[in-house]
Scaffold this motif. Structure first.
Motif, PDB file in Angstrom:
ATOM      1  N   ARG A 194       0.820  -1.380   0.390  1.00 53.25           N
ATOM      2  CA  ARG A 194      -0.093   0.263   0.105  1.00 53.25           C
ATOM      3  C   ARG A 194       0.619   1.202  -0.072  1.00 53.25           C
ATOM      4  O   ARG A 194       1.821   1.108   0.682  1.00 53.25           O
ATOM      5  N   PRO A 195       0.199   2.387  -0.491  1.00 57.51           N
ATOM      6  CA  PRO A 195       0.993   2.994  -0.857  1.00 57.51           C
ATOM      7  C   PRO A 195       1.531   4.142   1.074  1.00 57.51           C
ATOM      8  O   PRO A 195       0.267   3.969   1.405  1.00 57.51           O
ATOM      9  N   SER A 196       2.317   4.402   1.291  1.00 57.72           N
ATOM     10  CA  SER A 196       2.698   4.465   2.409  1.00 57.72           C
ATOM     11  C   SER A 196       2.488   6.206   3.632  1.00 57.72           C
ATOM     12  O   SER A 196       1.449   7.266   2.206  1.00 57.72           O
ATOM     13  N   ASN A 197       2.186   6.510   4.573  1.00 60.27           N
ATOM     14  CA  ASN A 197       1.871   7.996   4.925  1.00 60.27           C
ATOM     15  C   ASN A 197       2.746   8.542   4.554  1.00 60.27           C
ATOM     16  O   ASN A 197       1.731   9.913   3.585  1.00 60.27           O
ATOM     17  N   TYR A 198       3.864   8.971   4.169  1.00 60.32           N
ATOM     18  CA  TYR A 198       4.743   9.509   2.796  1.00 60.32           C
ATOM     19  C   TYR A 198       4.010  10.097   2.010  1.00 60.32           C
ATOM     20  O   TYR A 198       3.406  11.083   1.449  1.00 60.32           O
TER      21      TYR A 198
ATOM     22  N   MET B  79      -0.025  13.343  -1.544  1.00 62.90           N
ATOM     23  CA  MET B  79      -1.068  13.751  -1.859  1.00 62.90           C
ATOM     24  C   MET B  79      -2.010  14.546  -1.762  1.00 62.90           C
ATOM     25  O   MET B  79      -2.890  15.544  -2.267  1.00 62.90           O
ATOM     26  N   LEU B  80      -2.302  14.359  -0.593  1.00 63.18           N
ATOM     27  CA  LEU B  80      -3.650  15.172   0.334  1.00 63.18           C
ATOM     28  C   LEU B  80      -2.917  16.446   0.955  1.00 63.18           C
ATOM     29  O   LEU B  80      -3.411  17.956  -0.033  1.00 63.18           O
ATOM     30  N   VAL B  81      -1.226  16.830   0.502  1.00 61.56           N
ATOM     31  CA  VAL B  81      -0.923  18.644   0.878  1.00 61.56           C
ATOM     32  C   VAL B  81      -1.090  18.964  -0.625  1.00 61.56           C
ATOM     33  O   VAL B  81      -1.220  20.638  -0.567  1.00 61.56           O
TER      34      VAL B  81
END
Length: 400
Positions: free
Chosen positions: A144-148, A153-155
């Motif tokens: 899965r795509p990590s927290n980073y 993406m959200l930032v």
């Protein structure tokens, strides 16, 4: 005559047993561990996903002609139990590799076990960056795509908001701590004018939403980062709606667009939150269409994000085993580093430098439709576009 019949019967029994053992030896066994009893909203669709993958793999001839068998265990949400399960799968069941885990602290515990015992581990869901960076090791890979990656993406969207005063709400364990830290870092780099005015750290699964909402409201932020999920998210949203916390405030939220977390909110779903998630109903690609049809045919139900994760974890494990042509851990590592494969979201690659896959995520906004929450304006973000440079990764990850 009776003695002769006894020995003939015994011989046949031994022969049959030998044949059975020979047949079993042809199976390739994968050990799978997850928090089924603790987080059924995610893990039950996840189980359905990997079971569909096993069925498809074996129907297509297995792995180099050998049947794939998954042996699954429940860790109950406890790192020690996960390590015990991992040990049983390796020592008693003779699995070729370990897969799975959900919570970040459990993923790290199994990763540490894999490193110590020199066992290949494909982490499915744990999102903490430590899995592939600060505590990464040669035996551990992550799907899965990590927290980073999700934070980046959200930032991208959050940095465009006019809000300068931000508060954060996140569960007080590895995942929440990691998500908040990386979001704040990336956001502050893009927007040095931002102030972080409050942080709330409720215990995972035990949020007391009233005091949390009251404290955030008292700090009077213009925007909120939310990292809670599951039952905690429902309680937070309900209390926040009741007290008007979200009115006139922007909210950016990890995971909230995933059906397993969005669906329980029903008509209480707040609108306009910027979220990562899985809008299965609006994805129109051949790869996803094929997955969706197969899943709905088998289960007469729509997939959740867990379904994708479970499905692709076992598909990835099978691809690695097939390429390696062996169950030897070193050969599995060599096969996995740089391997590319199809997924319901398009082609993905497991990077050699940090063992992170390039599976991406959808970013969009929450909305209400027919009395339930949905994701709208969603865009798929390729994972490879939201990872730091190789030079940066080398500083973050210890040498194997």
């Amino acid at each position: 005559m009776r003695a002769r019949n006894y020995f003939v019967g015994a011989a046949f029994a031994l022969l049959a047993g030998g044949m059975a053992n020979s047949a079993l030896a042809q199976d390739i066994k994968i050990g799978e561990i997850n928090s089924y009893s603790l987080l059924p909203a995610f893990t039950e669709p996840y189980r359905k996903g990997w079971q569909l993958a096993v069925e498809e793999i074996n129907a297509a001839g297995g792995i180099n002609g050998k049947k794939l068998v998954v042996i699954s265990k429940d860790d109950g949400g406890k790192p020690a139990d996960a390590q015990t399960a991992a040990n049983e799968l390796v020592s008693s069941e003779g699995v070729a590799m370990l897969t799975g885990t959900f919570l970040s602290n459990i993923g790290l515990a199994v990763s540490d076990f894999a490193n110590q015992k020199k066992v290949f581990f494909l982490a499915a869901e744990p999102l903490t960056d430590a899995v592939t960076w600060s505590k990464g090791n040669k035996y551990t890979f992550r799907l899965r795509p990590s927290n980073y990656m999700q934070a980046a993406m959200l930032v991208e969207a959050a940095a465009k908001l006019p809000a300068k005063r931000w508060a954060t709400i996140a569960p007080n364990y590895e995942y929440g701590q990691s998500a908040v830290a990386v979001f704040k870092k990336l956001m502050s780099e893009k927007r040095p004018d931002i102030q972080w005015v409050d942080e709330q750290w409720p215990p995972q699964g035990k949020i007391d939403a009233g005091p949390v909402v009251q404290a955030v409201a008292a700090a009077n932020p213009e925007a909120i980062l939310n990292v809670t999920f599951g039952a905690d998210l429902v309680k937070l949203v309900r209390e926040g709606n009741t007290r008007g916390l979200f009115k006139g405030r922007e909210v950016v939220s990890f995971l909230t667009g995933e059906p397993e977390y969005l669906d329980p909110l029903k008509d209480e779903t707040p609108e306009g939150w910027i979220v990562t998630g899985y809008p299965w109903y609006s994805i129109k690609t051949p790869e996803h269409d094929a997955f969706l049809k197969a899943y709905q045919t088998k289960y007469n139900d729509y997939p959740r994000l867990g379904s994708i994760v479970g499905y692709q974890t076992i598909k990835a494990a099978a691809a690695i085993l097939a390429k390696a042509g062996s169950t030897d851990p070193e050969k599995l590592i060599a096969a996995a580093e740089g391997i590319s494969m199809p997924s319901p979201f398009g082609e993905i690659t497991f990077r050699k430098i940090d063992h992170q896959s390039t599976l991406g995520a959808f970013v969009g906004k929450t909305a209400l439709k027919d009395g339930k929450g949905v994701m709208v304006d969603s865009v798929y973000k390729k994972g490879a576009d939201y990872l730091p440079s190789d030079a940066e990764v080398e500083k973050l990850r210890p040498k194997d």
